[in-house]
Scaffold this motif. Structure first.
Motif, short mmCIF file in Angstrom:
data_model
loop_
_atom_site.label_atom_id
_atom_site.label_comp_id
_atom_site.label_asym_id
_atom_site.label_seq_id
_atom_site.Cartn_x
_atom_site.Cartn_y
_atom_site.Cartn_z
N THR A 44 0.83 -1.20 0.00
CA THR A 44 0.00 0.00 0.00
C THR A 44 0.87 1.25 0.00
O THR A 44 1.84 1.35 0.77
CB THR A 44 -0.91 0.02 1.24
N LYS A 45 0.52 2.18 -0.87
CA LYS A 45 1.29 3.43 -0.92
C LYS A 45 1.01 4.28 0.31
O LYS A 45 -0.12 4.36 0.79
CB LYS A 45 0.94 4.21 -2.19
N LYS A 75 0.43 7.78 2.10
CA LYS A 75 -0.15 9.05 1.68
C LYS A 75 0.60 10.22 2.33
O LYS A 75 0.80 10.24 3.54
CB LYS A 75 -1.63 9.11 2.08
N PRO A 120 5.11 8.81 -6.84
CA PRO A 120 4.42 7.52 -6.96
C PRO A 120 5.35 6.37 -7.35
O PRO A 120 5.09 5.22 -7.02
CB PRO A 120 3.36 7.79 -8.03
N ASN A 177 6.53 4.47 -4.23
CA ASN A 177 5.49 3.95 -3.34
C ASN A 177 4.94 5.01 -2.38
O ASN A 177 4.62 4.71 -1.23
CB ASN A 177 6.02 2.75 -2.54
N GLU A 202 2.02 8.19 -2.31
CA GLU A 202 0.91 8.88 -2.97
C GLU A 202 0.86 10.33 -2.51
O GLU A 202 0.49 10.61 -1.37
CB GLU A 202 -0.41 8.19 -2.64
N ILE A 251 -3.47 12.71 -9.87
CA ILE A 251 -3.02 13.32 -8.62
C ILE A 251 -4.19 14.03 -7.95
O ILE A 251 -4.93 14.80 -8.60
CB ILE A 251 -1.87 14.32 -8.88
N THR A 252 -4.36 13.81 -6.66
CA THR A 252 -5.41 14.50 -5.90
C THR A 252 -4.94 15.89 -5.51
O THR A 252 -3.88 16.04 -4.90
CB THR A 252 -5.77 13.70 -4.62
#
Length: 431
Positions: free
Chosen positions: A2-3, A5, A32, A35, A37, A63-64
């Motif tokens: 899991t990346k 955040k 990214p 690994n 985000e 990208i958020t």
């Protein structure tokens, strides 16, 4: 796997132009791959002094980006004087003796009523919004980047209330940054800056700086870990058909009032007067925001017929000018405070394969990088004869064909490699 955040709190983001936006636009591009985000938080209604819409195309897909409104006093300053507002908000501060009454008033208000800077009113609304966002989205780490250094206060409050991991990135120093001397700071404002800087430097989990000089300065103020991650270059697809036919010496980017090397203008003026071939071939190009005082100084040295003022251009066009020119100028104020400043454009200059002529203070980080990378020549303000000999030497080489540098060891400055260094810091915080 899991990346992780990471929430990146910044002010400059496309469509902002200028060097301030490039650093984190590129970090976001490559994180990214390691690994991580990235989630970007920026103002929804910023008052950017320079706009480059082409940079929006470089924002990676997926990208958020979240945002909140910001209230900025520069909007009201524009009502007093549109020209002064645009100049000062771009960082071009007129010399003291040439400042108008409105400009002196604007600088006094900016320096003493908006500590640490004019974006301070964004701190509390951002803390309230981000506290909720972080809890709902399971954010592992926050990063703040300044200037504006008020964004580090957002990180400070979030660290204190949520006990989240926090990294502070200083693209420039805080209390020793050159323009502080132009802000007419009263004693209470100076003390407030020092107090805020101390609190940030001693609360943050990790400090990132862009130069060894800043690392040395901050190591005397904080026992927290400090890492140097310079700015860098990214690969580009800009191609040119050929170099300029003229002996073009170009400065690309903002040229502030205090970055006015009389020694250089004197050297160029003498070469124009003494060497007709040089005079026929020479062109001095300014690409970017340039102080009126510098333009007037250059004209006073009799160089007006050789001056080519092009104003601000988008990023790709700037790269084109870097590659087409015969020489590139890098100028820094002759001051102890500016030894730590490494302009972001230096690294793009370096990969343009166009030789650099730099003028600045002794023992600067820029001098070290240019020397080690074999990308040009560095001169002190006192080295007029050495500078003149070198410019003439470049001109003699130019008569035999376009000038080209032969850089070495540039790979460590690639944006991807620099992002890997950042990712190592972030992963260590998680472990």
């Amino acid at each position: 796997m899991t990346k992780k955040k990471v929430l990146i709190i910044l002010y400059y983001w496309p469509p902002a132009g200028g060097p301030g936006v490039q650093r984190w636009l590129k970090f976001v591009k490559y994180l990214p791959e390691f690994n991580i985000e990235p989630i970007v938080y920026c103002p929804s209604n910023p008052n950017y002094p320079i706009i480059d819409k082409s940079l929006k195309d470089e924002i990676p897909n997926g990208i958020t980006v979240i945002s909140q409104p910001i209230q900025e006093p520069y909007r009201f300053a524009k009502l007093l004087s549109k020209k002064s507002y645009k100049s000062i908000s771009s960082g071009v501060i007129p010399k003291r003796k040439r400042q108008s009454l409105v400009e002196r008033l604007m600088l006094f208000v900016r320096g003493n009523f908006f500590v640490p800077d004019a974006r301070k009113n964004w701190v509390n609304p951002s803390v309230a919004f981000l506290s909720d966002y972080i809890n709902k989205n399971v954010i592992d780490t926050i990063i703040t980047t300044g200037p504006p250094h008020s964004l580090h206060l957002i990180g400070l409050h979030l660290k204190q209330s949520l006990n989240i991991k926090w990294v502070a990135d200083f693209r420039d120093p805080w209390t020793t940054i050159g323009y502080h001397k132009s802000l007419k700071l009263m004693n209470f404002a100076k003390k407030k800056h020092i107090q805020l800087e101390q609190k940030v430097l001693n609360t943050v989990d990790e400090i990132i700086v862009t130069s060894n000089h800043t690392k040395n300065e901050f190591s005397l103020k904080s026992k927290q870990p400090i890492k140097v991650i310079t700015n860098g270059y990214d690969n580009n697809s800009v191609a040119i058909n050929s170099k300029d036919d003229k002996f073009t010496i170009s400065h690309i980017g903002s040229l502030l009032s205090e970055r006015n090397p009389l020694v250089l203008w004197e050297v160029l003026s003498e070469l124009v007067s003494e060497n007709q071939l040089f005079a026929n071939a020479f062109q001095l190009s300014f690409i970017g925001v340039v102080s009126d005082s510098i333009i007037n100084t250059v004209k006073s040295f009799g160089l007006i017929n050789h001056l080519n003022i092009l104003g601000y251009v988008n990023h790709d066009k700037a790269i084109e000018f870097q590659k087409k020119s015969q020489l590139l100028l890098l100028i820094e104020i002759d001051s102890e405070d500016t030894k730590a400043i490494i302009p972001g454009k230096l690294f793009e200059y370096m990969i343009s394969e166009t030789p650099i002529i730099a003028v600045g203070p002794k023992d600067s980080d820029v001098e070290t990088i240019i020397t080690e990378s074999n990308t040009g020549s560095y001169f002190l303000y006192s080295e007029k004869e050495k500078l003149k000999i070198k410019v003439l030497s470049y001109f003699e080489d130019f008569k035999n064909g376009p000038l080209k540098s032969n850089p070495v060891g540039l790979q460590k400055y690639s944006r991807r490699n620099l992002t890997e260094k950042l990712s190592d810091i972030l992963h260590q915080l998680y472990s």
